[in-house]
Design a protein around this motif. Sequence first.
Motif, short mmCIF file in Angstrom:
data_model
loop_
_atom_site.label_atom_id
_atom_site.label_comp_id
_atom_site.label_asym_id
_atom_site.label_seq_id
_atom_site.Cartn_x
_atom_site.Cartn_y
_atom_site.Cartn_z
N ILE A 1 0.84 -1.20 0.00
CA ILE A 1 0.00 0.00 0.00
C ILE A 1 0.87 1.25 0.00
CG2 ILE A 1 -1.64 1.34 1.38
CD1 ILE A 1 -2.72 -1.37 2.42
N ASN A 2 0.51 2.19 -0.84
CA ASN A 2 1.14 3.51 -0.86
C ASN A 2 0.02 4.53 -0.66
OD1 ASN A 2 2.27 5.98 -1.48
ND2 ASN A 2 3.20 5.35 -3.41
N GLY A 3 -0.11 4.98 0.58
CA GLY A 3 -1.21 5.88 0.90
C GLY A 3 -1.18 7.19 0.16
N ARG A 4 0.00 7.59 -0.33
CA ARG A 4 0.09 8.84 -1.09
C ARG A 4 -0.69 8.75 -2.40
NH1 ARG A 4 3.81 12.29 1.09
NH2 ARG A 4 2.25 13.78 0.38
N GLN A 5 -0.78 7.54 -2.97
CA GLN A 5 -1.54 7.36 -4.21
C GLN A 5 -3.02 7.69 -4.00
OE1 GLN A 5 -0.80 3.41 -5.70
NE2 GLN A 5 1.29 3.88 -6.35
#
Length: 375
Positions: free
Chosen positions: A68-72
Amino acid sequence: MKLFDVYSLFDIEIVKGKGCRVWDAKGNEYLDLYGGHAVISVGHGHPEYVAAISRQLDQLGFYSNYVINGRQQEFADKLGKACGYDDYSLFLINTGAEANENALKLASFHNGRKRVLTFKKSFHGRTSAAVRVTDNPAIIAPVNEGFPVTYLPFNAPELVEDELKKGDVSSVIIEGIQGVGGIQLPDDAFLKSLRNLCTQYDACLILDEIQSGYGRSGKFFAHQYADIRPDIITVAKGIANGFPMGAVLISPMFKPFYGMLGTTFGGNHLACAAAIAVLDIMEKEQLIANAARIGTYLKDELSGIPGICEIRGKGLMIGIDFTDSIKELRHRLLFEEKVFTGVAAPNTIRLLPPLCLTQDEAADFISRFRRALRL
């Protein structure tokens, strides 16, 4: 090792930028009315942009899309709100060409067809499918000729329908405003016709907003002047103010499956940090409204200059046509008046400044432009 010699270079090395100005290695200052091919949206060296990338790099520069990349999602939420497409899905990659490659692939997955309709003077990228739908035989290698493409004139819906009736068209791809083709604008009525025809014949409508999008036209996307909703929208250039990034906005009618699309670097932490900062700055500084206002000012001022044949464009995407070649004019602008501009044809000057261009800077450009014209 030598660099592969594919660029015709000016003997200038740019080493610093601030706002709408850049400086070369010799200390000369230039007014930037080109923004590195419409890439610089919020201005060179914007402190909030620089700080956002620096903070992210201090935490984490990169990890893969297997976690997971929350910035996306943070970026997707902000982009959906800013552009009015919050019901669409977002796929992140690195470049405009990649965006168009994936858009064409999605369309073909969706309806199982191969042929693409594109338009005369179009430019959609230099990779395999993207270059095939670009109207420039000189840059299409034999290996790129693997699928059928039909090139049509702008603003001729009857010709589009003739092709769609054949039942083998996967997608129609069109720029919101043609950039490389000379700042050519599709009529609003033509875009509405494309939307209706694509729906009628089950073809996907792809709007390439790589150069004309992200506020440059005075709306978030240039096609929004025609009040239509494409099936797929591609963006890049101004999305991250110079950090390599591209994106595909995808209608809910497309259903994803794991492995359908993929990328190593797309949507990485640094790119997302840059893109989030761009949207925040655009909103805070009202840069879309500024693009509309300053673009109108520039076109009004240019209209009073003798020798200009035609002025085209919207917002801060402007083409200036002359009867004869503008090679010497552009040379004088750059080396005598210290102004960066672009070209789109032998007789067309192309203006693509940062969206933060002020009226004083626009007036300064007009003065330098008149001097370069020897007026």
